[in-house]
Write a protein that holds these residues in place. Structure first.
Motif, PDB file in Angstrom:
ATOM      1  N   THR A   1      -2.168  10.437  -0.682  1.00 14.60           N
ATOM      2  CA  THR A   1      -2.224  11.133   0.610  1.00 14.60           C
ATOM      3  C   THR A   1      -0.825  11.184   1.231  1.00 14.60           C
ATOM      4  O   THR A   1      -0.589  10.626   2.309  1.00 14.60           O
ATOM      5  N   PRO A   2       0.124  11.847   0.578  1.00 15.67           N
ATOM      6  CA  PRO A   2       1.509  11.845   1.086  1.00 15.67           C
ATOM      7  C   PRO A   2       1.638  12.447   2.481  1.00 15.67           C
ATOM      8  O   PRO A   2       2.517  12.053   3.252  1.00 15.67           O
ATOM      9  N   ASN A   3       0.776  13.402   2.799  1.00 19.39           N
ATOM     10  CA  ASN A   3       0.840  14.011   4.129  1.00 19.39           C
ATOM     11  C   ASN A   3       0.525  12.994   5.226  1.00 19.39           C
ATOM     12  O   ASN A   3       1.047  13.089   6.349  1.00 19.39           O
ATOM     13  N   LEU A   4      -0.312  12.006   4.921  1.00 16.06           N
ATOM     14  CA  LEU A   4      -0.646  10.994   5.921  1.00 16.06           C
ATOM     15  C   LEU A   4       0.512  10.025   6.135  1.00 16.06           C
ATOM     16  O   LEU A   4       0.674   9.486   7.236  1.00 16.06           O
ATOM     17  N   TRP A   5       1.309   9.797   5.095  1.00 11.61           N
ATOM     18  CA  TRP A   5       2.526   9.001   5.284  1.00 11.61           C
ATOM     19  C   TRP A   5       3.449   9.721   6.265  1.00 11.61           C
ATOM     20  O   TRP A   5       4.012   9.096   7.182  1.00 11.61           O
TER      21      TRP A   5
ATOM     22  N   PHE B   1       0.795  -1.224   0.000  1.00 12.86           N
ATOM     23  CA  PHE B   1       0.000   0.000   0.000  1.00 12.86           C
ATOM     24  C   PHE B   1       0.832   1.281   0.000  1.00 12.86           C
ATOM     25  O   PHE B   1       0.290   2.366  -0.226  1.00 12.86           O
ATOM     26  N   GLU B   2       2.107   1.174   0.242  1.00 12.46           N
ATOM     27  CA  GLU B   2       2.932   2.370   0.435  1.00 12.46           C
ATOM     28  C   GLU B   2       2.863   3.323  -0.754  1.00 12.46           C
ATOM     29  O   GLU B   2       2.720   4.541  -0.582  1.00 12.46           O
ATOM     30  N   SER B   3       2.952   2.791  -1.967  1.00 14.14           N
ATOM     31  CA  SER B   3       2.973   3.664  -3.141  1.00 14.14           C
ATOM     32  C   SER B   3       1.669   4.431  -3.288  1.00 14.14           C
ATOM     33  O   SER B   3       1.668   5.605  -3.677  1.00 14.14           O
TER      34      SER B   3
END
Length: 404
Positions: free
Chosen positions: A104-108, A96-98
């Motif tokens: 939602t990069p901010n949630l990463w 799921f990382e990609s």
């Protein structure tokens, strides 16, 4: 003289810039409060995504660790497997990382912050934020010893002449989760604000509402297909709440790849949308043509993207998956909803919706309010949106109002 004047001008300019930044970029603040006799933890966060995550982890570190251990204990009790081994297998399965970094990069960044702030290994925090995907992985690969007890009921109605749009739900979940119930209020650097119901360490565990009048409610749809890629449930919830308009949030849910089968009841100031999502389909449900309201009780009405397990279960009883679906709809909470709200209904005030969420029939299969109801929530999507939340069974626990 000229040198001194130049120095003073530079100093004044620097002070102006600093003052402007302070007004437009809130400090990373945090606050934790116990409400409703300790049944609800209220956490306020502000700042960057990583900063909010860090304070989240720092404030709730002990509770995060306790929740991780509680989930592992439930895994071993309910599925009769070694928790660490099955978690390792799930983490090798998932990819799921990609999708998280793309949509939602901010949630990463926020998840990384939770890990650093709590001083808990990143992989443990990441797995915790994939709980819904982990749960579906277990159910699709191992037969549980008992019913997981997730029987959420959601209801929403479009704006009328008499009332604003409203959307809400009872969130039913296994009882070991109940002591961990947490309401987060976040303020981002651009001053956007939202409330979301979740649990320690998880960046998006349940329903929420933002200052722009966008809300989301969620129900599991276990009959629908999952995938090892796509955007995880927690990120779908928070991703939708980060949008400024109903149209943007609707487009987000309709176009992203979904990792799990879920029903998302999206609310806006004019209308609501009831979206049944699987790994390859998104279908909107309304109970009849022209209906101004919609609902879900954990069974898909229009999405036919069934799991192999649902197909095998139907074959075992010599019925089609669609017949199985219709049978489930007929025997669970849907008939109660259809009795309360139907073609002849004209009154959609908030008390009538709340009374639906309070409905009990002495332990019957139509109960909307159950012993495993962890929280009941109703979003009022007016020009000044607000949230009503009862952190327990709503027939006994009063609703608390939150606004912006």
């Amino acid at each position: 003289m000229n040198t001194n004047k130049t120095f003073r001008l530079v100093l004044i300019l620097l002070l102006v810039i600093i003052s402007f930044q302070c007004r437009n970029h809130p400090k990373q603040l945090s606050k934790k409060t116990a409400l409703a006799n300790g049944k609800l933890t209220f956490v306020e966060l502000s700042g960057t995504p990583y900063g909010q995550g860090f304070k989240h982890g720092e404030l709730l570190s002990n509770r995060i660790q306790e929740l991780i251990e509680a989930i592992k204990t439930d895994t071993e009790d309910n599925y009769k497997v070694d928790a660490d081994s099955i978690i390792q297998a799930f983490m090798a399965y998932q990819n799921f990382e990609s999708s998280i970094k793309k949509f939602t990069p901010n949630l990463w960044d926020e998840i990384r912050g939770v890990a650093d702030g709590s001083n808990i290994a990143f992989n443990d925090i990441y797995w915790l934020n994939l709980y819904e995907e982990y749960s579906k992985y277990l159910d699709n690969n191992i037969i549980p010893a008992t019913d997981a007890g997730q029987h959420c009921t959601s209801f929403g109605v479009d704006k009328t002449d008499a009332n604003p749009s409203m959307a809400g739900q009872n969130m039913d979940i296994s009882e070991y989760w109940h002591p961990f119930l947490t309401l987060f209020k976040t303020t981002d650097q651009d001053r956007s604000q939202l409330y979301h119901i979740s649990y320690p360490g998880i960046v998006g565990g349940g329903p929420g509402i933002n200052k722009d009048g966008i809300s989301i409610n969620v129900n599991c749809l276990d009959m629908l297909k999952c995938d090892s890629i796509g955007l995880p449930y927690a990120c779908v919830v928070r991703g939708a709440l980060q949008k400024k308009t109903y149209k943007e949030a609707l487009n987000f849910i309709e176009t992203i790849p979904h990792a799990t089968g879920h029903n998302y009841l999206l609310g806006g100031k004019e209308k609501v949308a009831n979206l049944e999502c699987s790994s390859s389909q998104v279908k909107e449900f309304r109970p009849f043509n022209g209906a101004t309201f919609t609902y879900n009780a954990n069974v898909p009405h229009v999405n036919n993207d069934f799991t192999n397990r649902a197909i095998d279960y139907a074959n075992r009883y010599n019925v089609t998956p669609d017949s199985l679906r219709r049978w489930l709809i007929s025997r669970k909470r849907t008939p109660v909803i259809k009795t309360t709200f139907n073609e002849s209904t004209e009154d959609f005030d908030k008390e009538r919706i709340i009374n639906l969420f309070r409905y009990k029939e002495e332990g019957g299969s139509g109960d909307i309010c159950k012993p495993n109801t962890n929280v009941s929530v109703l979003f009022i999507l007016s020009d000044e949106p607000k949230m009503l939340i009862a952190p327990d069974e709503p027939d006994t626990e009063p609703y608390i109002e939150f606004g912006f």
